[in-house]
Design a protein around this motif. Structure first.
Motif, mmCIF file in Angstrom:
data_model
loop_
_atom_site.group_PDB
_atom_site.id
_atom_site.type_symbol
_atom_site.label_atom_id
_atom_site.label_comp_id
_atom_site.label_asym_id
_atom_site.label_seq_id
_atom_site.Cartn_x
_atom_site.Cartn_y
_atom_site.Cartn_z
ATOM 1 N N UNK A 244 0.838 -1.211 0.000
ATOM 2 C CA UNK A 244 0.000 0.000 0.000
ATOM 3 C C UNK A 244 0.868 1.254 0.000
ATOM 4 N N UNK A 245 1.962 1.216 0.724
ATOM 5 C CA UNK A 245 2.858 2.363 0.806
ATOM 6 C C UNK A 245 3.559 2.637 -0.516
ATOM 7 N N UNK A 246 4.188 1.634 -1.102
ATOM 8 C CA UNK A 246 5.019 1.863 -2.289
ATOM 9 C C UNK A 246 4.218 1.873 -3.585
ATOM 10 N N UNK A 247 3.009 1.327 -3.571
ATOM 11 C CA UNK A 247 2.179 1.349 -4.773
ATOM 12 C C UNK A 247 2.779 0.520 -5.890
ATOM 13 N N UNK A 248 2.626 1.020 -7.095
ATOM 14 C CA UNK A 248 3.131 0.319 -8.288
ATOM 15 C C UNK A 248 4.645 0.199 -8.254
ATOM 16 N N UNK A 249 5.169 -0.862 -8.842
ATOM 17 C CA UNK A 249 6.620 -1.018 -8.953
ATOM 18 C C UNK A 249 7.181 -0.245 -10.146
ATOM 19 N N UNK A 250 6.307 0.403 -10.915
ATOM 20 C CA UNK A 250 6.794 1.227 -12.020
ATOM 21 C C UNK A 250 7.178 2.587 -11.460
ATOM 22 N N UNK A 251 7.992 3.305 -12.203
ATOM 23 C CA UNK A 251 8.406 4.620 -11.733
ATOM 24 C C UNK A 251 9.333 4.512 -10.542
ATOM 25 N N UNK A 252 9.636 5.662 -9.980
ATOM 26 C CA UNK A 252 10.532 5.735 -8.835
ATOM 27 C C UNK A 252 9.804 5.355 -7.544
ATOM 28 N N UNK A 253 8.583 5.886 -7.367
ATOM 29 C CA UNK A 253 7.796 5.620 -6.164
ATOM 30 C C UNK A 253 6.324 5.817 -6.497
ATOM 31 N N UNK A 254 5.510 4.801 -6.224
ATOM 32 C CA UNK A 254 4.068 4.840 -6.475
ATOM 33 C C UNK A 254 3.737 5.172 -7.932
ATOM 34 N N UNK B 46 7.476 7.476 17.149
ATOM 35 C CA UNK B 46 8.253 6.634 16.244
ATOM 36 C C UNK B 46 7.971 7.035 14.807
ATOM 37 N N UNK B 47 9.024 7.050 13.975
ATOM 38 C CA UNK B 47 8.791 7.392 12.588
ATOM 39 C C UNK B 47 9.979 7.161 11.689
ATOM 40 N N UNK B 48 9.669 7.085 10.401
ATOM 41 C CA UNK B 48 10.666 7.001 9.340
ATOM 42 C C UNK B 48 10.362 8.092 8.329
ATOM 43 N N UNK B 49 11.405 8.615 7.725
ATOM 44 C CA UNK B 49 11.250 9.594 6.655
ATOM 45 C C UNK B 49 12.151 9.157 5.518
ATOM 46 N N UNK B 50 11.617 9.187 4.306
ATOM 47 C CA UNK B 50 12.496 8.996 3.164
ATOM 48 C C UNK B 50 12.171 10.002 2.086
ATOM 49 N N UNK B 51 13.237 10.378 1.362
ATOM 50 C CA UNK B 51 13.163 11.457 0.390
ATOM 51 C C UNK B 51 13.854 11.044 -0.904
ATOM 52 N N UNK B 52 13.152 11.256 -2.020
ATOM 53 C CA UNK B 52 13.732 11.082 -3.351
ATOM 54 C C UNK B 52 14.045 12.462 -3.906
ATOM 55 N N UNK B 53 15.284 12.687 -4.344
ATOM 56 C CA UNK B 53 15.658 13.941 -4.986
ATOM 57 C C UNK B 53 16.539 13.635 -6.191
#
Length: 192
Positions: A53-63, A174-181
């Motif tokens: 549910x979080x990452x969605x489709x495996x196409x593209x970079x994210x979702x 509690x948490x995680x953060x990720x960033x695509x740049x």
């Protein structure tokens, strides 16, 4: 199957280490302990429903989204709740059944092209943080290759982008953060 066995053993270990018995009372250990990302990958990764549910489709970079995509295309593609929009970004959110949640911000340039994706996971406890760290590390290793050590952050050099994931736990939050740049961008500042 190997991944599931390793995952179950990790959860049992974390659970056992997360409490101390003092007489008949049980005390929680300090939640500020940093979780180290896993370094082992598996070609047989079975993603949980929450990870899917979080990452969605495996196409593209994210979702299904790539840096450089039109923000109008992202708006048409995203099926989760939009919670904010501004001149610089569009934000989406969803909640898991256990009341954990995820916020996703798609930043765009003045031309309306995605130039950064920020993802914040708000988690309930150390066990959930450990599970997501492990699943995301394995998932990103499989998609983008082995991570690069970078202090308290985990970094991947994805195609035409860089990804930084960081444990942002503070006290009992509690948490995680990720960033695509973009690949040439310094991610240390953007992942905070």
């Amino acid at each position: 199957m190997r991944f599931l066995t390793l995952f179950a053993a990790t959860l049992l270990t974390v659970s056992a280490c997360n409490t101390k018995k003092s007489g008949d009372a049980v005390q929680q250990t300090d939640s500020t302990t940093q979780t180290q990302p896993a370094t082992e990958t598996s070609a047989d990764i079975e993603a949980s429903a929450d990870l899917r549910r979080l990452v969605g489709e495996d196409t593209g970079l994210f979702r299904g989204v790539n840096l450089g995509d039109a923000i109008a295309d992202v708006k048409a593609k995203e099926k989760i709740e939009q919670f904010e929009t501004s001149s610089s970004h569009v934000g989406y959110t969803f909640e898991y059944p256990n009341l954990e949640s995820t916020d996703i911000l798609y930043f765009h340039d003045p031309a309306g092209k995605v130039n950064k994706i920020d993802v914040d996971l708000y988690l309930n406890d150390q066990a959930s943080l450990t599970r997501y760290t492990r699943e995301l590390t394995d998932y990103f290793n499989q998609r983008f290759g082995r991570q690069v050590p970078n202090g308290s952050e985990t970094v991947w050099n994805a195609p035409a982008a860089r990804l930084v994931m960081k444990d942002v736990t503070k006290g009992k939050n509690f948490g995680l953060k990720f960033t695509f740049t973009g690949a040439a961008t310094n991610l240390s500042a953007s992942a905070k």
